[in-house]
Enzyme design. Sequence first.
Site, short mmCIF file in Angstrom:
data_model
loop_
_atom_site.label_atom_id
_atom_site.label_comp_id
_atom_site.label_asym_id
_atom_site.label_seq_id
_atom_site.Cartn_x
_atom_site.Cartn_y
_atom_site.Cartn_z
N GLU A 96 0.83 -1.21 0.00
CA GLU A 96 0.00 0.00 0.00
C GLU A 96 0.86 1.26 0.00
OE1 GLU A 96 -3.04 0.13 -0.59
OE2 GLU A 96 -3.97 -1.74 0.03
N ASP A 241 -4.36 -10.16 -8.22
CA ASP A 241 -4.71 -9.28 -9.33
C ASP A 241 -3.54 -8.47 -9.88
OD1 ASP A 241 -4.70 -8.00 -6.85
OD2 ASP A 241 -6.31 -6.62 -7.34
N GLU A 345 -18.40 -6.30 -3.26
CA GLU A 345 -17.02 -6.76 -3.12
C GLU A 345 -16.87 -8.20 -3.61
OE1 GLU A 345 -12.99 -5.81 -1.75
OE2 GLU A 345 -14.72 -4.82 -2.65
N GLU A 364 -11.51 -0.09 -10.36
CA GLU A 364 -11.11 -1.06 -11.39
C GLU A 364 -12.03 -1.08 -12.61
OE1 GLU A 364 -8.79 -1.87 -7.91
OE2 GLU A 364 -10.95 -1.63 -8.13
#
Length: 435
Positions: A96, A241, A345, A364
């Site tokens: 992050e 991902d 989600e 996304e």
Amino acid sequence: MRDLARGMFVFGYDNYMAHAFPEDELNPIHCRGRGPDRGDPSNLNINDVLGNYSLTLVDALDTLAIMGNSSEFQKAVKLVIDTVSFDKDSTVQVFEATIRVLGSLLSAHRIITDSKQPFGDMTIKDYDNELLHMAHDLAVRLLPAFENTKTGIPYPRVNLKTGVPPDSNNETCTAGAGSLLVEFGILSRLLGDSTFEWVARRAVKALWNLRSNDTGLLGNVVNIQTGRWVGKQSGLGAGLDSFYEYLLKSYILFGEKEDLEMFNAAYQSIQNYLRRGREACNEGEGDPPLYVNVNMFSGQLMNTWIDSLQAFFPGLQVLIGDVEDAICLHAFYYAIWKRYGALPERFNWQLQAPDVLFYPLRPELVESTYLLYQATKNPFYLHVGMDILQSLEKYTKVKCGYATLHHVIDKSKEDRMESFFLSETCKYLYLVCVL
């Protein structure tokens, strides 16, 4: 639509600056700031992301520039230089901190120093590479994550003052450990110091070498000391991902053939084992294509849900040139959005219902919409962008910003506006109709 997207960003950004800065995030319902949860170090949902370094301001820098707001960009850069420090007793997730903070500092630095100035005059008088120096400082504080690991795969978290915590977890997700190469590679090349790219590339290769000999797939959680897979699920969502995304984008940026070779091999394994449905997108018998979660060793189905992070994949398919399949997969996610006005989600494709109901303003689907419009120039994707924007305005706008949806069906909200809403969701909505 461009002005609406800019207005959405400005409303969120101005409220963050008025009510939350210098804290990391804005609580848009109660109009106040949010920082790390010092009272509960185990609250990783907050503490992995919030490092007490004005996260939302830093993360939004390049969006200010892309939207052409030179005066606010220059003001924000000076604020970051004058007020942000990484000498903090904060334990953050390496992933992050890299994608949101390191990446934003490097992007803003490149925007300031770009001789072409594509977004208008974003130069800053007497700028002396301060953002690059800050990026270097942060990256040095993240480097301990790569030490004392037998595989070369980094620890998931570091304390910015003291390094890897003594009680650190030896397990990390593939995406978190393998999605550092873009930012670390850019930093190395700007500094002329190969250290950062080397450790990030070593981690990618270590993960790649642990893939299944039978399927070519990777799992989603690995032990960094033993190299044993703790999570054996292979899919396109959380935990995996951005590993695939960074393989391709690293090749696009740096031109290293090995990155493309790894991506192509991974993409073939994905097609062989994760893809379900008819062979062609728009013709033939059977269901439209869908990518599912399987066991990395056997390729057998593990569950019947997909998660919202997977909506990035049509955009990645555009970049590799598989536009027809991207169109079909994007349509699947957009159909879910149309049903709820948001992406839950997790969505159970067998039951045709959400499994996990919240939506934290993720970007996304918008990014994939932007890339598909660039590839096809089909005005349908302008319609999609407008539909997403209007849904966000209708269901997530609150007194001081835009709030996470707690429940995509009843539209109840949570008092949180994550930094990626301004830095990515608003930016891609703006770009859909600009370029």
